[in-house]
Design a protein around this motif. Structure first.
Motif, PDB file in Angstrom:
ATOM      1  N   LEU A  48      -9.492  16.922   3.233  1.00 39.60           N
ATOM      2  CA  LEU A  48      -8.934  18.276   3.199  1.00 39.60           C
ATOM      3  C   LEU A  48      -9.318  18.958   1.872  1.00 39.60           C
ATOM      4  O   LEU A  48      -9.284  18.317   0.811  1.00 39.60           O
ATOM      5  CB  LEU A  48      -7.399  18.224   3.338  1.00 39.60           C
ATOM      6  N   PRO A  49      -9.665  20.251   1.923  1.00 37.93           N
ATOM      7  CA  PRO A  49     -10.111  20.949   0.689  1.00 37.93           C
ATOM      8  C   PRO A  49      -9.050  20.945  -0.408  1.00 37.93           C
ATOM      9  O   PRO A  49      -9.386  20.927  -1.595  1.00 37.93           O
ATOM     10  CB  PRO A  49     -10.399  22.383   1.162  1.00 37.93           C
ATOM     11  N   ALA A  50      -7.766  20.944  -0.021  1.00 28.97           N
ATOM     12  CA  ALA A  50      -6.698  21.027  -1.029  1.00 28.97           C
ATOM     13  C   ALA A  50      -6.421  19.679  -1.714  1.00 28.97           C
ATOM     14  O   ALA A  50      -5.610  19.615  -2.652  1.00 28.97           O
ATOM     15  CB  ALA A  50      -5.418  21.530  -0.365  1.00 28.97           C
ATOM     16  N   ILE A 107       0.894  -1.171   0.000  1.00 30.84           N
ATOM     17  CA  ILE A 107       0.000   0.000   0.000  1.00 30.84           C
ATOM     18  C   ILE A 107       0.921   1.207   0.000  1.00 30.84           C
ATOM     19  O   ILE A 107       1.756   1.356   0.906  1.00 30.84           O
ATOM     20  CB  ILE A 107      -0.908   0.042   1.249  1.00 30.84           C
ATOM     21  N   TYR A 108       0.827   2.042  -1.038  1.00 25.73           N
ATOM     22  CA  TYR A 108       1.678   3.234  -1.102  1.00 25.73           C
ATOM     23  C   TYR A 108       0.798   4.441  -0.788  1.00 25.73           C
ATOM     24  O   TYR A 108      -0.147   4.757  -1.528  1.00 25.73           O
ATOM     25  CB  TYR A 108       2.317   3.351  -2.488  1.00 25.73           C
ATOM     26  N   VAL A 109       1.098   5.100   0.342  1.00 27.15           N
ATOM     27  CA  VAL A 109       0.248   6.197   0.810  1.00 27.15           C
ATOM     28  C   VAL A 109       0.813   7.538   0.335  1.00 27.15           C
ATOM     29  O   VAL A 109       2.016   7.773   0.423  1.00 27.15           O
ATOM     30  CB  VAL A 109       0.152   6.175   2.359  1.00 27.15           C
ATOM     31  N   ILE A 110      -0.085   8.379  -0.179  1.00 27.07           N
ATOM     32  CA  ILE A 110       0.330   9.716  -0.631  1.00 27.07           C
ATOM     33  C   ILE A 110      -0.601  10.762  -0.005  1.00 27.07           C
ATOM     34  O   ILE A 110      -1.821  10.553   0.061  1.00 27.07           O
ATOM     35  CB  ILE A 110       0.278   9.805  -2.175  1.00 27.07           C
ATOM     36  N   ASP A 111       0.002  11.850   0.468  1.00 23.98           N
ATOM     37  CA  ASP A 111      -0.789  12.971   0.993  1.00 23.98           C
ATOM     38  C   ASP A 111      -1.326  13.748  -0.204  1.00 23.98           C
ATOM     39  O   ASP A 111      -0.590  14.506  -0.842  1.00 23.98           O
ATOM     40  CB  ASP A 111       0.127  13.837   1.874  1.00 23.98           C
ATOM     41  N   SER A 112      -2.605  13.555  -0.526  1.00 18.23           N
ATOM     42  CA  SER A 112      -3.165  14.177  -1.742  1.00 18.23           C
ATOM     43  C   SER A 112      -3.313  15.682  -1.612  1.00 18.23           C
ATOM     44  O   SER A 112      -3.589  16.353  -2.612  1.00 18.23           O
ATOM     45  CB  SER A 112      -4.550  13.613  -2.077  1.00 18.23           C
ATOM     46  N   ALA A 113      -3.158  16.204  -0.393  1.00 19.35           N
ATOM     47  CA  ALA A 113      -3.312  17.645  -0.202  1.00 19.35           C
ATOM     48  C   ALA A 113      -1.962  18.372  -0.225  1.00 19.35           C
ATOM     49  O   ALA A 113      -1.925  19.589  -0.109  1.00 19.35           O
ATOM     50  CB  ALA A 113      -4.023  17.913   1.123  1.00 19.35           C
TER      51      ALA A 113
END
Ligand code: GTP
Ligand code: MG
Length: 299
Positions: free
Chosen positions: A233-235, A192-198
């Motif tokens: 998160l909105p961003a 599982i590769y986690v990315i902060d989409s914001a």
């Protein structure tokens, strides 16, 4: 003289009678023994017949569960496919242990265990995701967000689904700690590769770290779930936008999925894990890892 002669005849007669009795006893003793062996032979035959019948039943069940079953009978047994079925058929057709049917049953009914690596750059939300996974599947409160600190070593989480056991390995994502990742590749069934989409500023780093992961030969064929985290998160960008940003060419060679979600509110987690489990169950890599474990167990 005549008396002496009669005594000798009498002694001779007794010796012969004793010999006769002894030989009769021996014959009847051997008959008893023979009788016993016949009975145990019968029992043995019965036993091996039952063992054969049980093995046959396992074989039929195994083949029904494999891809041949639905193809020829139109019946599909739910949750019973992929390597599980192959394993069942393999064990029932004599590929299993030499310890007999009870051992086969033990293997067939024990759940498959998969190792899932949680990777990603620092602050992507890996440990928060692991805590959320545990709270969803184990139905218990995970660590509060403010008590989760940057990971330096390894966090392990174990959960059980209806059919499988999952062991998660969450590693630290700081640049100096990423060299440790590859120590876990060989034993991992999936990533599982986690990315902060914001955090758009972290996308480049996330992309190059992921490319290194995908290039590593110890992770060949491992299914990959890219978790676009922090969606509340909105961003946050959507998973499609993230896929465009990453523009990963190597992805075509392995099963992969982009899943949008949030480790805070839990959205997208179950869908992502369900997909991952299905992929691991049918993955060639899983078969190879399973065979390797079996060989190691036998040694
Ligand atoms: N808004 C929001 N914040 C999140 C989410 N998941 C994690 N965070 C926050 O992101 C920060 C980093 O979370 P961690 O779980 O420690 O990140 P990590 O990827 O394990 O970081 P390292 O262990 O340093 O590699 C923390 O402040 C979390 O509270 C999420 O879904 N939404
Ligand atoms: Mg962490």
């Amino acid at each position: 003289m005549a008396r002496k002669f009669r005594r000798e005849i009498e002694r001779e007669r007794r010796t012969l009678a004793a010999a006769w009795e002894e030989s009769r006893a021996r014959v009847s003793r051997s008959r008893v023994v023979e009788g016993c062996s016949r009975v145990s032979l019968k029992k043995k035959k019965k036993k091996s017949f039952y063992a054969f019948a049980i093995d046959g039943a396992w074989a039929v069940l195994g083949l029904m569960c494999s891809s041949y079953g639905p193809r020829y009978t139109g019946l599909r047994i739910p949750h019973c496919h992929g390597p599980f079925a192959v394993r069942m058929a393999h064990l029932s057709l004599g590929g299993g242990d030499v310890n007999g049917p009870s051992q086969k049953g033990k293997h067939v009914f024990s759940k498959a265990e998969f190792h899932v690596l949680i990777l990603g750059v620092h602050k992507a939300g890996k440990t928060t995701l692991l805590e959320k996974v545990k709270s969803i599947y184990l139905k218990e409160e995970g660590l509060p967000h403010d008590r989760i600190v940057p990971t330096v070593g390894l966090n392990i989480g174990r959960i059980e689904d209806a059919n499988v056991k999952l062991v998660f390995w969450d590693l630290g994502g700081q640049p100096g700690l990423r060299t440790i990742w590859e120590k876990y590749y060989e034993e991992a069934h999936a990533v599982i590769y986690v990315i902060d989409s914001a955090a758009a500023s972290s996308f480049e780093d996330a992309k190059s770290a992921l490319e290194k992961v995908l290039h590593h030969e110890d992770l060949q064929g491992a299914p990959l779930l890219i978790f676009a985290n922090k969606q509340e998160l909105p961003a946050a960008v959507t998973e499609e936008e993230l896929a465009r940003h990453l523009h990963l060419k190597e992805l075509d060679e392995r099963p992969y999925m982009f899943q949008a979600g949030s480790a805070y509110d839990g959205t997208g987690i179950k869908a992502g894990i369900d997909w991952l489990v299905e992929e691991m169950e049918r993955s060639k890599r899983t078969e190879v890892l399973m065979a390797r474990t079996e060989t190691a167990e036998k040694i």
